[in-house]
Enzyme design. Structure first.
Site, PDB file in Angstrom:
ATOM      1  N   ARG A  50     -27.176  31.050  16.653  1.00 60.31           N
ATOM      2  CA  ARG A  50     -27.926  30.198  17.566  1.00 60.31           C
ATOM      3  C   ARG A  50     -28.918  29.376  16.747  1.00 60.31           C
ATOM      4  NH1 ARG A  50     -24.291  31.030  20.183  1.00 60.31           N
ATOM      5  NH2 ARG A  50     -24.093  32.089  22.227  1.00 60.31           N
ATOM      6  N   GLU A  51     -28.711  28.059  16.744  1.00 51.97           N
ATOM      7  CA  GLU A  51     -29.625  27.165  16.032  1.00 51.97           C
ATOM      8  C   GLU A  51     -30.830  26.864  16.919  1.00 51.97           C
ATOM      9  OE1 GLU A  51     -26.260  24.848  13.355  1.00 51.97           O
ATOM     10  OE2 GLU A  51     -26.921  24.000  15.261  1.00 51.97           O
ATOM     11  N   ARG A  77     -40.372   5.215  21.843  1.00 55.26           N
ATOM     12  CA  ARG A  77     -39.838   6.524  21.470  1.00 55.26           C
ATOM     13  C   ARG A  77     -38.568   6.306  20.664  1.00 55.26           C
ATOM     14  NH1 ARG A  77     -43.887   9.947  21.411  1.00 55.26           N
ATOM     15  NH2 ARG A  77     -44.738  10.484  23.478  1.00 55.26           N
ATOM     16  N   GLU A 110     -55.534   8.338  23.932  1.00 58.58           N
ATOM     17  CA  GLU A 110     -54.455   7.448  24.353  1.00 58.58           C
ATOM     18  C   GLU A 110     -54.848   6.484  25.465  1.00 58.58           C
ATOM     19  OE1 GLU A 110     -50.876   9.628  25.129  1.00 58.58           O
ATOM     20  OE2 GLU A 110     -50.551   9.997  22.992  1.00 58.58           O
ATOM     21  N   GLU A 156     -48.870   4.487  18.142  1.00 58.33           N
ATOM     22  CA  GLU A 156     -49.863   4.377  19.206  1.00 58.33           C
ATOM     23  C   GLU A 156     -50.637   3.062  19.161  1.00 58.33           C
ATOM     24  OE1 GLU A 156     -52.361   7.769  19.519  1.00 58.33           O
ATOM     25  OE2 GLU A 156     -50.714   9.142  20.009  1.00 58.33           O
TER      26      GLU A 156
END
Length: 217
Positions: A50-51, A77, A110, A156
């Protein structure tokens, strides 16, 4: 009157398989994630690989003003290759910083906003099939403007914030115009709380699934 059934001595959960990790190998370590491969014992007795992508964990904030408007940010993104609307959010990358304090810091960084009251809305496992990333989303009210210092040189710098009626944010989420998982969950949870359908939790509620393994490296 019939008697209540007694509690069984062994519940179903007591008899379920334990997925023991018998070996673990580090594959990659970066700035905010690591990748490891675990050998896990399966119910049949064999093992499977399982990675797991380890993550610092994150917080997000639904900041709601007195007019019922929520502040969203429009941010690039890279994995999606475009800008998307989402709640203000950030990594838990300051050692020993409490999640609500991290959320307060990220909201100011932000959006230039502060808030008087904070509660926990939801904890969102981003994709538990392969990563331990979990995001805690807070509801912040009593919002005021404290000014934002624009960072120089990173993503940002390009960030834009805008207020939307919460009802419009709900529409955007259901229309696929907001796709960030924690943002969709937080928006719908806030709608449920404000409609009286659900109760939020205290801001300091214990966070059972907060990621810790990457931060401990």
């Amino acid at each position: 009157m019939s008697e209540l059934a007694s509690e069984p001595s062994n519940t179903a959960s007591d008899q379920r398989h334990v997925f023991e990790v018998v070996d673990s190998k580090d594959i990659y370590q970066g700035r905010v994630i690591a990748l490891r491969a675990d050998s896990v014992v399966m119910p049949g007795g064999g093992t499977a690989t399982r990675e797991v992508v380890e993550h610092l964990g994150a917080v997000a904030v639904l900041a709601l003003d007195d007019d019922g408007q929520v502040t969203l940010i429009h941010q690039y993104r890279h994995p999606l290759g475009r800008r998307i609307w989402e709640l203000p959010a950030g990594l838990l990358d300051v050692v020993d910083e409490e999640p609500v304090v991290a959320a307060q810091r990220e909201l100011a960084e932000e959006t230039g906003l502060a808030a008087e009251s904070w509660v926990t809305l939801v904890d969102v496992a981003a994709s538990p099939g392969f990563t331990d990333e979990v995001v805690r989303v807070f509801l912040a009210r009593g919002v005021s403007d404290v000014g934002r210092e624009v960072p120089d040189g990173d993503e940002e710098t390009d960030l834009v914030s805008k207020k939307f009626p919460l009802s419009e944010a709900v529409r955007m989420a259901l229309a696929g115009e907001i796709v960030n998982g924690a943002s969709v969950s937080g928006i719908l949870a806030a709608h449920a709380v404000l409609s009286g359908a659900a109760e939020p939790r205290p801001a300091e509620t214990p966070w059972i699934d907060r990621p810790t393994r990457f931060a401990a490296r």
